[in-house]
Design a protein around this motif. Sequence first.
Motif, PDB file in Angstrom:
ATOM      1  N   ALA A  31       0.966  -1.215  -0.064  1.00  0.00           N
ATOM      2  CA  ALA A  31      -0.175  -0.011   0.203  1.00  0.00           C
ATOM      3  C   ALA A  31       1.080   1.753  -0.200  1.00  0.00           C
ATOM      4  N   MET A  32       2.271   1.491   0.402  1.00  0.00           N
ATOM      5  CA  MET A  32       2.960   2.436   0.424  1.00  0.00           C
ATOM      6  C   MET A  32       3.556   3.069  -0.846  1.00  0.00           C
ATOM      7  N   GLU A  33       3.555   1.630  -1.164  1.00  0.00           N
ATOM      8  CA  GLU A  33       4.406   1.719  -2.430  1.00  0.00           C
ATOM      9  C   GLU A  33       3.892   2.143  -3.600  1.00  0.00           C
ATOM     10  N   ARG A  34       2.279   1.648  -3.597  1.00  0.00           N
ATOM     11  CA  ARG A  34       1.115   2.047  -4.521  1.00  0.00           C
ATOM     12  C   ARG A  34       0.809   3.776  -4.422  1.00  0.00           C
ATOM     13  N   SER A  35       1.253   4.617  -2.689  1.00  0.00           N
ATOM     14  CA  SER A  35       0.786   5.511  -2.790  1.00  0.00           C
ATOM     15  C   SER A  35       1.740   6.756  -2.814  1.00  0.00           C
ATOM     16  N   ALA A  37       4.057   6.115  -5.732  1.00  0.00           N
ATOM     17  CA  ALA A  37       3.085   5.561  -7.132  1.00  0.00           C
ATOM     18  C   ALA A  37       2.413   6.695  -7.563  1.00  0.00           C
ATOM     19  N   ALA A  38       1.277   6.836  -6.725  1.00  0.00           N
ATOM     20  CA  ALA A  38      -0.081   7.150  -6.675  1.00  0.00           C
ATOM     21  C   ALA A  38       0.756   8.837  -6.808  1.00  0.00           C
ATOM     22  N   ASP A  39       1.246   9.013  -5.979  1.00  0.00           N
ATOM     23  CA  ASP A  39       1.864  10.324  -5.377  1.00  0.00           C
ATOM     24  C   ASP A  39       2.755  11.202  -6.413  1.00  0.00           C
ATOM     25  N   MET A  42       0.596  12.329  -9.485  1.00  0.00           N
ATOM     26  CA  MET A  42      -0.438  13.742  -9.508  1.00  0.00           C
ATOM     27  C   MET A  42       1.019  14.740  -9.381  1.00  0.00           C
ATOM     28  N   LYS A  43       2.250  14.496  -8.837  1.00  0.00           N
ATOM     29  CA  LYS A  43       2.750  15.284  -8.477  1.00  0.00           C
ATOM     30  C   LYS A  43       3.723  16.416 -10.379  1.00  0.00           C
ATOM     31  N   SER A  44       3.596  14.806 -11.024  1.00  0.00           N
ATOM     32  CA  SER A  44       3.848  15.046 -12.710  1.00  0.00           C
ATOM     33  C   SER A  44       2.745  15.495 -13.896  1.00  0.00           C
ATOM     34  N   LYS A  45       1.331  15.182 -13.359  1.00  0.00           N
ATOM     35  CA  LYS A  45       0.441  16.789 -13.648  1.00  0.00           C
ATOM     36  C   LYS A  45       0.569  17.644 -14.176  1.00  0.00           C
ATOM     37  N   PRO A  46       0.327  18.054 -15.016  1.00  0.00           N
ATOM     38  CA  PRO A  46      -0.091  19.675 -15.444  1.00  0.00           C
ATOM     39  C   PRO A  46      -1.635  20.162 -14.409  1.00  0.00           C
ATOM     40  N   PRO A  47      -1.262  21.440 -13.725  1.00  0.00           N
ATOM     41  CA  PRO A  47      -2.349  21.710 -13.306  1.00  0.00           C
ATOM     42  C   PRO A  47      -3.450  21.885 -13.897  1.00  0.00           C
ATOM     43  N   MET A  48      -4.792  21.541 -13.243  1.00  0.00           N
ATOM     44  CA  MET A  48      -6.037  21.484 -14.020  1.00  0.00           C
ATOM     45  C   MET A  48      -6.507  22.905 -14.408  1.00  0.00           C
ATOM     46  N   LYS A  49      -7.377  23.458 -14.966  1.00  0.00           N
ATOM     47  CA  LYS A  49      -7.720  24.809 -15.811  1.00  0.00           C
ATOM     48  C   LYS A  49      -8.782  24.979 -15.151  1.00  0.00           C
TER      49      LYS A  49
END
Length: 51
Positions: A31-35, A37-39, A42-49
């Motif tokens: 679960a910690m590894e999945r968390s 990876a999810a973080d 999210m950090k690599s995605k551009p901000p939503m407009k």
Amino acid sequence: MAKKKLSQSKMSDGRDIEFSRELADQDDLEAMERSKAADARMKSKPPMKNK
């Protein structure tokens, strides 16, 4: 009492977790590894407009 607005950089992620590797089982570690990876995703995605 006036409320202060928090900037994006000072906002909490809402986590209040106490973790001990000594007490963690395999499910906890996965679960910690999945968390992590999810973080990272999210950090690599551009901000939503806003529309």
